[in-house]
Design a protein around this motif. Structure first.
Motif, PDB file in Angstrom:
ATOM      1  N   CYS A  89       0.858  -1.190   0.000  1.00 14.53           N
ATOM      2  CA  CYS A  89       0.000   0.000   0.000  1.00 14.53           C
ATOM      3  C   CYS A  89       0.894   1.239   0.000  1.00 14.53           C
ATOM      4  N   VAL A  90       0.695   2.145  -1.008  1.00 15.50           N
ATOM      5  CA  VAL A  90       1.566   3.311  -1.178  1.00 15.50           C
ATOM      6  C   VAL A  90       0.698   4.560  -1.282  1.00 15.50           C
ATOM      7  N   PRO A  91       1.032   5.642  -0.541  1.00 14.05           N
ATOM      8  CA  PRO A  91       0.252   6.890  -0.647  1.00 14.05           C
ATOM      9  C   PRO A  91       0.474   7.574  -2.007  1.00 14.05           C
ATOM     10  N   VAL A  92      -0.592   8.211  -2.492  1.00 11.67           N
ATOM     11  CA  VAL A  92      -0.514   9.042  -3.696  1.00 11.67           C
ATOM     12  C   VAL A  92      -0.739  10.488  -3.232  1.00 11.67           C
ATOM     13  N   GLY A  93       0.366  11.158  -2.899  1.00 12.24           N
ATOM     14  CA  GLY A  93       0.236  12.495  -2.345  1.00 12.24           C
ATOM     15  C   GLY A  93      -0.584  12.442  -1.069  1.00 12.24           C
ATOM     16  N   ASP A  94      -1.573  13.313  -0.974  1.00 10.82           N
ATOM     17  CA  ASP A  94      -2.461  13.308   0.180  1.00 10.82           C
ATOM     18  C   ASP A  94      -3.900  13.018  -0.221  1.00 10.82           C
ATOM     19  N   ILE A  95      -4.073  12.461  -1.462  1.00 13.42           N
ATOM     20  CA  ILE A  95      -5.441  12.230  -1.936  1.00 13.42           C
ATOM     21  C   ILE A  95      -5.928  10.812  -1.705  1.00 13.42           C
ATOM     22  N   GLY A  96      -4.999   9.852  -1.494  1.00 12.96           N
ATOM     23  CA  GLY A  96      -5.465   8.492  -1.292  1.00 12.96           C
ATOM     24  C   GLY A  96      -4.329   7.486  -1.311  1.00 12.96           C
ATOM     25  N   CYS A 126       8.301  -2.201  -3.763  1.00  9.95           N
ATOM     26  CA  CYS A 126       7.815  -1.057  -2.980  1.00  9.95           C
ATOM     27  C   CYS A 126       8.462   0.244  -3.433  1.00  9.95           C
ATOM     28  N   ASP A 127       9.787   0.164  -3.700  1.00  6.88           N
ATOM     29  CA  ASP A 127      10.472   1.372  -4.152  1.00  6.88           C
ATOM     30  C   ASP A 127       9.936   1.837  -5.495  1.00  6.88           C
ATOM     31  N   SER A 128       9.743   0.897  -6.413  1.00  6.35           N
ATOM     32  CA  SER A 128       9.227   1.252  -7.743  1.00  6.35           C
ATOM     33  C   SER A 128       7.821   1.825  -7.642  1.00  6.35           C
ATOM     34  N   LEU A 129       6.988   1.179  -6.823  1.00  8.00           N
ATOM     35  CA  LEU A 129       5.614   1.644  -6.671  1.00  8.00           C
ATOM     36  C   LEU A 129       5.580   3.023  -5.997  1.00  8.00           C
ATOM     37  N   THR A 130       6.477   3.252  -5.027  1.00  5.54           N
ATOM     38  CA  THR A 130       6.540   4.559  -4.366  1.00  5.54           C
ATOM     39  C   THR A 130       6.941   5.654  -5.338  1.00  5.54           C
ATOM     40  N   ALA A 131       7.976   5.363  -6.147  1.00  3.45           N
ATOM     41  CA  ALA A 131       8.408   6.353  -7.142  1.00  3.45           C
ATOM     42  C   ALA A 131       7.292   6.637  -8.145  1.00  3.45           C
ATOM     43  N   TRP A 132       6.578   5.588  -8.534  1.00  2.00           N
ATOM     44  CA  TRP A 132       5.471   5.751  -9.487  1.00  2.00           C
ATOM     45  C   TRP A 132       4.365   6.649  -8.892  1.00  2.00           C
ATOM     46  N   CYS A 133       4.046   6.425  -7.633  1.00  2.00           N
ATOM     47  CA  CYS A 133       3.002   7.226  -7.001  1.00  2.00           C
ATOM     48  C   CYS A 133       3.450   8.681  -6.815  1.00  2.00           C
ATOM     49  N   ARG A 134       4.748   8.894  -6.604  1.00  2.00           N
ATOM     50  CA  ARG A 134       5.235  10.268  -6.507  1.00  2.00           C
ATOM     51  C   ARG A 134       5.082  10.996  -7.834  1.00  2.00           C
ATOM     52  N   VAL A 135       5.378  10.271  -8.921  1.00  3.28           N
ATOM     53  CA  VAL A 135       5.183  10.879 -10.232  1.00  3.28           C
ATOM     54  C   VAL A 135       3.711  11.237 -10.428  1.00  3.28           C
ATOM     55  N   ALA A 136       2.832  10.302 -10.080  1.00  4.33           N
ATOM     56  CA  ALA A 136       1.405  10.553 -10.235  1.00  4.33           C
ATOM     57  C   ALA A 136       0.953  11.720  -9.368  1.00  4.33           C
ATOM     58  N   ALA A 137       1.485  11.822  -8.138  1.00  2.00           N
ATOM     59  CA  ALA A 137       1.106  12.931  -7.258  1.00  2.00           C
ATOM     60  C   ALA A 137       1.553  14.264  -7.846  1.00  2.00           C
ATOM     61  N   ALA A 138       2.759  14.270  -8.426  1.00  2.00           N
ATOM     62  CA  ALA A 138       3.239  15.510  -9.039  1.00  2.00           C
ATOM     63  C   ALA A 138       2.377  15.914 -10.226  1.00  2.00           C
ATOM     64  N   VAL A 139       2.002  14.921 -11.052  1.00  2.00           N
ATOM     65  CA  VAL A 139       1.140  15.213 -12.205  1.00  2.00           C
ATOM     66  C   VAL A 139      -0.228  15.681 -11.725  1.00  2.00           C
ATOM     67  N   LEU A 140      -0.730  15.051 -10.668  1.00  2.00           N
ATOM     68  CA  LEU A 140      -2.016  15.467 -10.122  1.00  2.00           C
ATOM     69  C   LEU A 140      -1.955  16.897  -9.600  1.00  2.00           C
ATOM     70  N   GLU A 141      -0.857  17.247  -8.955  1.00  2.00           N
ATOM     71  CA  GLU A 141      -0.691  18.621  -8.475  1.00  2.00           C
ATOM     72  C   GLU A 141      -0.694  19.601  -9.642  1.00  2.00           C
ATOM     73  N   ARG A 142      -0.033  19.187 -10.728  1.00  2.00           N
ATOM     74  CA  ARG A 142      -0.013  20.057 -11.903  1.00  2.00           C
ATOM     75  C   ARG A 142      -1.405  20.197 -12.503  1.00  2.00           C
ATOM     76  N   ILE A 143      -2.151  19.091 -12.560  1.00  2.00           N
ATOM     77  CA  ILE A 143      -3.513  19.142 -13.102  1.00  2.00           C
ATOM     78  C   ILE A 143      -4.377  20.074 -12.261  1.00  2.00           C
ATOM     79  N   ASP A 144      -4.264  19.949 -10.930  1.00  2.00           N
ATOM     80  CA  ASP A 144      -5.045  20.832 -10.055  1.00  2.00           C
ATOM     81  C   ASP A 144      -4.611  22.284 -10.207  1.00  2.00           C
ATOM     82  N   ALA A 145      -3.287  22.493 -10.349  1.00  2.00           N
ATOM     83  CA  ALA A 145      -2.795  23.862 -10.528  1.00  2.00           C
ATOM     84  C   ALA A 145      -3.299  24.451 -11.843  1.00  2.00           C
ATOM     85  N   ASP A 146      -3.305  23.601 -12.889  1.00  2.00           N
ATOM     86  CA  ASP A 146      -3.820  24.073 -14.187  1.00  2.00           C
ATOM     87  C   ASP A 146      -5.287  24.457 -14.070  1.00  2.00           C
ATOM     88  N   ALA A 147      -6.046  23.605 -13.370  1.00  2.00           N
ATOM     89  CA  ALA A 147      -7.476  23.902 -13.220  1.00  2.00           C
ATOM     90  C   ALA A 147      -7.682  25.184 -12.423  1.00  2.00           C
TER      91      ALA A 147
END
Length: 697
Positions: A249-256, A273-294
């Motif tokens: 189980c890996v956090p995706v930013g603070d959304i879930g 776990c390391d790969s999944l953590t890095a992947w979720c960090r990328v997704a969190a960063a992209v999500l932050e960008r999407i929210d910032a764009d919106a």
């Protein structure tokens, strides 16, 4: 998924440095070298990452000098790399002989040369061929590991512009990279982890919302991955699905949380776990960008709407200004025909005489203009414009002027219109020249002038807002756009900090726009102020010479005022009164020249001028007495405040009190001036006391 061949597969390199910035910059520079095959360079700062990722890498670059504190981990990195070749990219202080004597170093490149990175790329190719292309080819021919699968999907994830699509791609990639279809994403909703997106191996109707209490909530709070090898023996969590034995189980930013489950025990290791953590960090960063764009789009839309609204308001105000201007012109054209205060002037013996005044004049000004002995009466507003009036009447010219006068209803602003009237009369002079009469008409324009000033203030605010919207807001928008493009191209998360700064700047500009829109230039911020305190503070800033300031504690008054503006009023007023004393401007004769007292002499050995500040029933006053008058009234009790039949407005007095009048207008006060031989007094009326009474200060 399609498996890449050995010739197609990029060379995988781990770039190891002590500092994250050095590792990231070095990896980017190496990846950008055109020579040789395509390279996929990954920045690494931890030995554990080297140990987990080295089996899938072609080469490890150690970019620190072993003799420094940052390079002390060389032997640990060599051990973690295992059979993967290690190249030392170091300062010349660590000589090649020392490198050759260190077991586990397969290549050496100095980084102080101009083409050091290009030499490093060549050394990587040489070492990889020397240490066995066969092993590399076997690794390339095999299916990529989880880390490589995640890396292959990064561009597609970064390109996402929608939250739902990002969540779907997040789960799809995780399931594919780990070869596990029991994968789902739960987001925080009303205090629970609610399933949002799931892979094909998760039945839609079996997942239930999970409380944020317990280990899952702690995982989201800390941001650390949770791995359970045997759920049955771990009392922290129950199995989310039937048949699930192990869980990552890996956090995706603070959304879930992104959760991957398997039926077998210990199905996930540290690399997973390391790969999944890095992947979720990328997704969190992209999500932050999407929210910032919106947010940026929403803010831009709001700003556009606000600009359109302000432009519409500006047009309405401009139309109102034009309407007021037309109305003013129309009123001026009707002055001679409407029942306004009016005075009929004529010329007799070279003097301008009042022939008559209408009833409205008496009602408005509370007086009748009657000749008193040898004194020719002068209408309000013309006390110091006798020569101008005489010249205009003789020339038959129509003239207008504005004057603030004392009336039965207080100080009012009038538009005085001099309309020549050909009466066929002679001025009685030997020349017998024809001299027409004139009609002086008073039109009360107090409210119209106030509206005009309000329109001018609103226009100034609109111009300021337009400048902010058109000029200052463009820069942060461009900055945000530029860093978003960089983030899109490089996938580097640090660019989002610049986007955040630009968003904060936009927020500050929006707050500034709101404060400008809500500002009312007519009103002032007030506080209780003692007039004697402010007068004494202003006195020390004015060139007073030998003059003396008199204030009486018992005569002080506390009023509601803008303290800084009131001090400016006193500074201007005291300076003007003292200047009038120096110029001996202590009275006028209704013409253009000051009256000089009969007993005035050229002697300079006189007592200092006295300036008094005191309170009246409905305000306060500032008065000046010259030396002769002060000596005549030795008891100090002379009347210095203006009385109603002495008061005139500040314009035309020759005292230059425009600034004083503007500050008084801002507070809603009326200003009157009285002057006679040796004395000048300026009174302020309609002043609200802060506590309704005088006070001791």
């Amino acid at each position: 998924m399609t498996t890449a061949t050995a010739t197609q597969r990029p060379r995988t390199v781990l770039y190891v440095a002590d500092a994250e910035t050095d590792a990231s910059d070095g990896a980017g520079a190496l990846e950008g070298v055109d020579a040789g095959p395509e390279r996929s360079v990954h920045a690494v700062t931890a030995v554990d990452r080297v140990r987990n990722w080295a089996p899938d890498a072609d080469c490890v670059v150690f970019a620190e000098t072993p003799t420094t504190a940052a390079g002390a981990s060389l032997l640990e990195v060599i051990e973690a790399a295992g059979s993967t070749p290690v190249i030392l990219f170091t300062d010349p202080s660590f000589a090649p002989t020392a490198a050759r004597s260190t077991d586990g170093i397969d290549g050496y490149v100095r980084r102080d040369t101009d083409d050091a990175v290009a030499h490093l790329a060549d050394e990587i190719e040489w070492v990889c061929r020397e240490t066995g292309d066969a092993g590399s080819a076997d690794r390339a021919a095999s299916a990529p590991g989880p880390a490589e699968r995640f890396l292959e999907s990064v561009p597609e994830v970064v390109a996402c512009r929608d939250r739902d699509r990002l969540f779907e791609r997040l789960v799809e990639t995780a399931a594919d990279a780990l070869d596990c279809e029991t994968c789902w994403l739960s987001t925080v909703h009303f205090g629970e982890f609610t399933p949002r997106v799931s892979a094909s191996g998760v039945p839609d109707d079996e997942l239930e919302p999970t409380s944020r209490d317990g280990v899952l909530g702690e995982t989201l709070r800390t941001g650390e991955a949770l791995r359970i090898d045997e759920i049955a023996t771990d009392d922290r969590l129950t199995a989310p699905l039937d048949g699930v034995t192990s869980l990552c189980c890996v956090p995706v930013g603070d959304i879930g949380l992104l959760q991957v489950a398997a039926e077998e025990a210990a199905a996930f290791d540290d690399r997973d776990c390391d790969s999944l953590t890095a992947w979720c960090r990328v997704a969190a960063a992209v999500l932050e960008r999407i929210d910032a764009d919106a947010s940026q789009r929403t803010a831009h839309k709001q700003l556009q709407q606000e600009r359109d609204r302000l432009a519409s308001e500006r047009d309405e105000l401009a139309a109102e200004r034009d309407r007021l201007a037309d109305e003013r012109d129309r009123i001026r054209a009707l002055f001679a025909a409407i029942p306004e205060p009016a005075v009929h002037y004529g010329i007799d013996g070279g003097r301008v005489l009042v022939r008559d005044s209408n009833d409205t004049f008496s009602e408005v000004f509370g007086t009748d203009l009657e000749e008193d002995g040898d004194e020719a009466p002068v209408a309000p507003g013309l006390e110091h414009r006798g020569a101008t009036l005489l010249e205009s009447l003789r020339a038959g010219e129509r003239r207008q002027l504005v004057s603030r006068r004392e009336t039965a209803d207080g100080i009012r602003e009038f538009l005085l219109t001099l309309v020549p009237v050909d009466a066929g009369a002679s001025d009685g002079e030997a020349s017998g020249a024809h001299a027409p009469d004139g009609l002086l008409v008073y039109n009360d324009v107090t409210e119209a002038s106030r509206r005009e000033r309000a329109v001018a203030a609103a226009e100034a605010r609109l111009e300021t807002i337009e400048t902010l919207v058109e000029e200052e807001m463009r820069t942060p928008l461009n900055v945000a756009r530029g860093y978003l493009e960089l983030a899109d191209e490089t996938g580097a998360a640090e660019h989002f900090a610049e986007v955040d700064d630009a968003q904060k700047r936009l927020g500050e500009l929006v707050d500034r726009l709101v404060s400008i829109v809500r500002r009312d230039d007519v009103l002032v911020e007030t506080e209780p102020v003692a007039i004697h305190d402010v007068a004494r503070q202003a006195w020390v800033t004015v060139e007073t010479g030998d003059a003396r300031l008199v204030t009486r504690t018992a005569d002080d008054r506390v009023l509601e005022a803008d303290k800084a503006r009131l001090r400016e009023l006193f500074e201007q007023l005291l300076g003007t009164v003292l200047d009038a004393a120096d110029g001996n401007d202590c009275g006028t004769n209704g013409g253009d020249e000051p009256v000089v007292p009969d007993d005035a002499t050229d002697e300079t050995d006189t007592e200092p001028t006295v300036v008094t500040v005191g309170a009246t029933d409905d305000g306060f006053y500032v008065a000046r007495r010259d030396a002769e008058t002060d000596a005549a009234d030795a008891d100090g009790g002379i009347e210095t405040t203006p009385v109603p039949d002495q008061s005139i407005a500040t314009d035309g007095t020759g005292f230059g009190l425009d600034t004083v009048e503007r500050i008084a207008d801002a507070h809603g006060w009326n200003v009157g001036v009285a002057a006679d031989d040796g004395r000048i007094a300026v009174a302020f009326r309609g002043v609200d006391a802060a506590d309704g009474q005088y006070g001791d200060h």
